[in-house]
Design an enzyme around this catalytic site. Structure first.
Site, PDB file in Angstrom:
ATOM      1  N   GLU A  63      37.278  35.520  30.453  1.00 50.04           N
ATOM      2  CA  GLU A  63      38.360  34.955  29.755  1.00 50.04           C
ATOM      3  C   GLU A  63      38.084  33.599  28.788  1.00 50.04           C
ATOM      4  O   GLU A  63      38.823  32.365  28.955  1.00 50.04           O
ATOM      5  CB  GLU A  63      39.509  34.851  30.418  1.00 50.04           C
ATOM      6  CG  GLU A  63      40.049  35.951  31.277  1.00 50.04           C
ATOM      7  CD  GLU A  63      41.412  35.596  32.068  1.00 50.04           C
ATOM      8  OE1 GLU A  63      41.543  34.684  32.320  1.00 50.04           O
ATOM      9  OE2 GLU A  63      41.750  36.696  32.767  1.00 50.04           O
TER      10      GLU A  63
ATOM     11  N   ASN B  19      33.983  38.959  29.811  1.00 55.58           N
ATOM     12  CA  ASN B  19      34.951  39.832  30.021  1.00 55.58           C
ATOM     13  C   ASN B  19      36.420  39.189  29.638  1.00 55.58           C
ATOM     14  O   ASN B  19      36.480  37.868  29.547  1.00 55.58           O
ATOM     15  CB  ASN B  19      35.042  39.885  31.259  1.00 55.58           C
ATOM     16  CG  ASN B  19      36.072  40.891  31.989  1.00 55.58           C
ATOM     17  OD1 ASN B  19      35.886  42.002  31.823  1.00 55.58           O
ATOM     18  ND2 ASN B  19      36.761  40.591  33.064  1.00 55.58           N
TER      19      ASN B  19
ATOM     20  N   HIS C  44      44.618  44.964  30.689  1.00 53.85           N
ATOM     21  CA  HIS C  44      46.051  44.641  31.282  1.00 53.85           C
ATOM     22  C   HIS C  44      47.218  44.957  30.370  1.00 53.85           C
ATOM     23  O   HIS C  44      47.332  44.023  29.526  1.00 53.85           O
ATOM     24  CB  HIS C  44      46.091  43.258  31.682  1.00 53.85           C
ATOM     25  CG  HIS C  44      45.174  42.831  33.218  1.00 53.85           C
ATOM     26  ND1 HIS C  44      45.137  43.418  34.206  1.00 53.85           N
ATOM     27  CD2 HIS C  44      44.186  42.178  33.092  1.00 53.85           C
ATOM     28  CE1 HIS C  44      44.227  42.919  34.971  1.00 53.85           C
ATOM     29  NE2 HIS C  44      43.436  42.136  34.138  1.00 53.85           N
TER      30      HIS C  44
ATOM     31  N   GLU D 171      39.553  46.060  34.032  1.00 50.82           N
ATOM     32  CA  GLU D 171      40.527  45.698  34.634  1.00 50.82           C
ATOM     33  C   GLU D 171      42.166  46.548  34.454  1.00 50.82           C
ATOM     34  O   GLU D 171      43.278  45.961  34.473  1.00 50.82           O
ATOM     35  CB  GLU D 171      40.924  44.318  34.879  1.00 50.82           C
ATOM     36  CG  GLU D 171      39.727  43.242  35.147  1.00 50.82           C
ATOM     37  CD  GLU D 171      39.924  41.791  35.115  1.00 50.82           C
ATOM     38  OE1 GLU D 171      40.949  41.583  35.026  1.00 50.82           O
ATOM     39  OE2 GLU D 171      39.060  41.173  35.017  1.00 50.82           O
TER      40      GLU D 171
ATOM     41  N   ASP E 254      45.228  48.141  34.212  1.00 49.64           N
ATOM     42  CA  ASP E 254      46.755  48.462  34.650  1.00 49.64           C
ATOM     43  C   ASP E 254      47.713  48.349  33.578  1.00 49.64           C
ATOM     44  O   ASP E 254      47.558  47.597  32.486  1.00 49.64           O
ATOM     45  CB  ASP E 254      46.952  47.714  35.803  1.00 49.64           C
ATOM     46  CG  ASP E 254      46.732  45.981  35.622  1.00 49.64           C
ATOM     47  OD1 ASP E 254      47.138  45.673  34.431  1.00 49.64           O
ATOM     48  OD2 ASP E 254      46.813  45.139  36.492  1.00 49.64           O
TER      49      ASP E 254
HETATM   50  C1  XIL Z   1      43.898  38.372  39.810  1.00 49.05           C
HETATM   51  C2  XIL Z   1      43.954  38.919  41.101  1.00 49.05           C
HETATM   52  O1  XIL Z   1      44.356  40.390  41.120  1.00 49.05           O
HETATM   53  C3  XIL Z   1      44.868  38.298  42.117  1.00 49.05           C
HETATM   54  O2  XIL Z   1      44.782  38.490  43.382  1.00 49.05           O
HETATM   55  C4  XIL Z   1      44.720  36.616  41.930  1.00 49.05           C
HETATM   56  O3  XIL Z   1      45.764  36.033  42.530  1.00 49.05           O
HETATM   57  C5  XIL Z   1      44.687  36.232  40.385  1.00 49.05           C
HETATM   58  O4  XIL Z   1      43.724  36.893  39.799  1.00 49.05           O
HETATM   59  N1  XIL Z   1      42.340  38.607  35.139  1.00 49.05           N
HETATM   60  C6  XIL Z   1      41.008  38.584  35.842  1.00 49.05           C
HETATM   61  C7  XIL Z   1      41.287  38.880  37.231  1.00 49.05           C
HETATM   62  O5  XIL Z   1      40.001  38.568  35.432  1.00 49.05           O
HETATM   63  O6  XIL Z   1      40.418  38.174  38.187  1.00 49.05           O
HETATM   64  C8  XIL Z   1      42.548  38.667  37.670  1.00 49.05           C
HETATM   65  O7  XIL Z   1      42.637  38.907  39.182  1.00 49.05           O
HETATM   66  C9  XIL Z   1      43.646  39.094  36.896  1.00 49.05           C
HETATM   67  C10 XIL Z   1      43.387  38.848  35.408  1.00 49.05           C
END
Ligand code: XIL
Length: 453
Positions: free
Chosen positions: A160, A201, A237, A265, A267
């Site tokens: 990020e 990422n 996300h 990641e 979702d």
């Molecule tokens: C999130 C985890 O899923 C949670 O359990 C934690 O509290 C916060 O982080 N982007 C990322 C991940 O790169 O590491 C994050 O994971 C979600 C957003």
């Protein structure tokens, strides 16, 4: 499933045995669906994130280890987890994740080395000169990559780094070290484990746009400088119904730079409670994202950020939202799961929603009252029920219960023909019995076997 059909759905009972525990449950994917096999056939991996506490849940672990062939630790390799106290490493969570992955022939995505978030407080509240901070970053990258050397296929080295407009995010790293922290972190990671694929990422870079352009320009410039960058991770996300239409083209343009790409990641969240229409849209959305990866030869795989709605991070961070993962809160595959499978080439028929039936009985010497609760554990609404029994039904409520020999059929009434996702409907009846009064088995709901609840 439309309501007309729901209201015609019926509940039939077949036979009776003594043990409630003997029921065959539906709680699994269609028997022939194994996402990791489908992914392998497409030359991709399919991954899942797991935290230490999730790995302790047997359903989570067993599905993760059979359906997926890559694992990403949800938190356990982040700086605050591995070095909560300066100079004292705790690798337990990361080691456990690696051990789990190895035991299930899964590869591991390391996540993540240099990020603005989930840093230990000694680091964020300390005061360091630029040189000291640079040295701390290099040491952290070197020590962690060295610890896991040979066990990690892909590292999210930098996480990020960008703002929404594509400029560099103001962070501890950028503010003190400037944008060269990215190249330096990548070089340190390469030196520590030359075999691991090194990634940057980020989120909201999935489709084309200002932030993705920023990433594209960053990647191009790093490559031009000979910095060891192997791939770009697109977190994915997303919000239901809002998958960027440009996702495939976006992945492709990074691939055309000579980089690997991955969805890291995934979702796809929605406002709760989820409707059937949203869950159907979510299936299409998961399918679209995975299809984009399948269509881009340099896309190495897709990781879902959480297996199940039961433990997903979404409701905690996006209040009122959730239902973002491929499995529901009861670890039943949702339509989204089949969307992933279809994108990976599966052509089977999506099974009807899952269900569980709880059968309770109060009996006296010649009669009994049975109470039946049907729970829809699948992702979409279903109506009517089927369950087995014996005995002689004399009176029923909340359902029409008919009997033919030992076969008993219960049909919903007009007002309770729909069971929402995660919802229940209950009905009951009085009956007489003689000899023995076994609980029924073989509950089915519109032809689908239901587990004992
Ligand atoms: C999130 C985890 O899923 C949670 O359990 C934690 O509290 C916060 O982080 N982007 C990322 C991940 O790169 O590491 C994050 O994971 C979600 C957003």
């Amino acid at each position: 499933m439309n309501l007309q059909r729901l209201r015609r759905a019926a509940l039939a009972m077949t036979g009776a045995v003594a043990l409630l525990l003997g029921f065959a449950g539906p709680g699994h994917a269609a028997a022939d669906v194994v996402l990791r096999d489908l992914a392998t056939a497409k030359g991709k991996y399919i991954g899942v994130a797991a935290t230490a506490s999730e790995l302790n849940i047997s359903s989570y672990a067993s599905i993760a280890g059979t359906q997926f062939n890559s694992a990403t630790p949800g938190n356990e390799m982040k700086w605050e987890s591995v070095e909560p106290t300066r100079g004292t490493y705790n690798w337990t969570g990361g080691d456990n994740l690696v051990g789990f992955a190895q035991a299930h022939t899964m590869q591991v995505r390391g996540h993540t080395l240099v990020w603005h978030s989930q840093l230990p407080s000694w680091l964020t509240s300390g005061t360091f000169t630029n040189d000291e901070l640079h040295a701390l970053m290099i040491k952290h990258v070197t020590d962690e990559v060295t610890h896991f050397k040979g066990k990690i296929t892909h590292w999210d080295v930098v996480n990020e780094p960008l703002n929404e407009d594509g400029t560099f995010r103001q962070s501890l790293w950028y503010n003190q070290l400037g944008s060269s922290y990215i190249a330096d972190a990548l070089r340190a990671a390469r030196a520590a484990d030359p075999a691991a694929k090194l990634y940057i990422n980020d989120y909201n870079t999935d489709g084309t746009g200002a932030k993705s352009d920023g990433m594209y320009n960053l990647a191009k410039s790093l490559l031009a400088q000979g910095v060891p960058l192997d791939g770009i991770g697109f977190q994915g996300h997303l919000i239901v119904g809002s998958v960027p239409s440009t996702i495939q083209a976006n992945l492709q343009r990074f691939a055309d730079l000579g980089l690997d790409v991955a969805v890291t990641e995934l979702d796809i969240r929605m406002v709760l409670p989820a409707t059937d229409a949203e869950l159907a849209q979510q299936k299409a959305d998961f399918k679209a994202v995975v299809s984009a990866c399948v269509a881009v030869s340099r896309c190495v795989g897709v990781t879902v950020w959480g297996l199940t709605d039961a433990t997903s991070w979404i409701p905690g961070v996006f209040p009122g939202q959730g239902a973002a993962t491929p499995y529901d809160e009861n670890y039943q595959p949702k339509p989204a799961y089949y969307g992933i499978a279809e994108a990976l080439g599966w052509t089977g028929t999506v099974p009807a929603a899952g269900c569980t039936v709880t059968y309770g009985v109060n009996q006296w010497n010649t009669g009994f009252t049975a109470n039946v609760t049907v729970k829809n554990t699948g992702g979409s609404a279903v109506g009517g029920w089927t369950y087995p029994a014996g005995q002689k039904v004399t009176q029923a409520w909340n359902a029409t219960v008919t009997q033919s020999g030992t076969a008993v059929t219960a049909t919903n009434l007009s007002y309770n023909g729909t069971i929402s996702a995660g919802g229940t409907q209950s009905f009951g009846f009085n009956a007489t019995w003689s000899g023995s009064n076994p609980a029924p088995t073989g509950f089915t709901l519109n032809g689908t076997a239901c587990a004992a609840g």
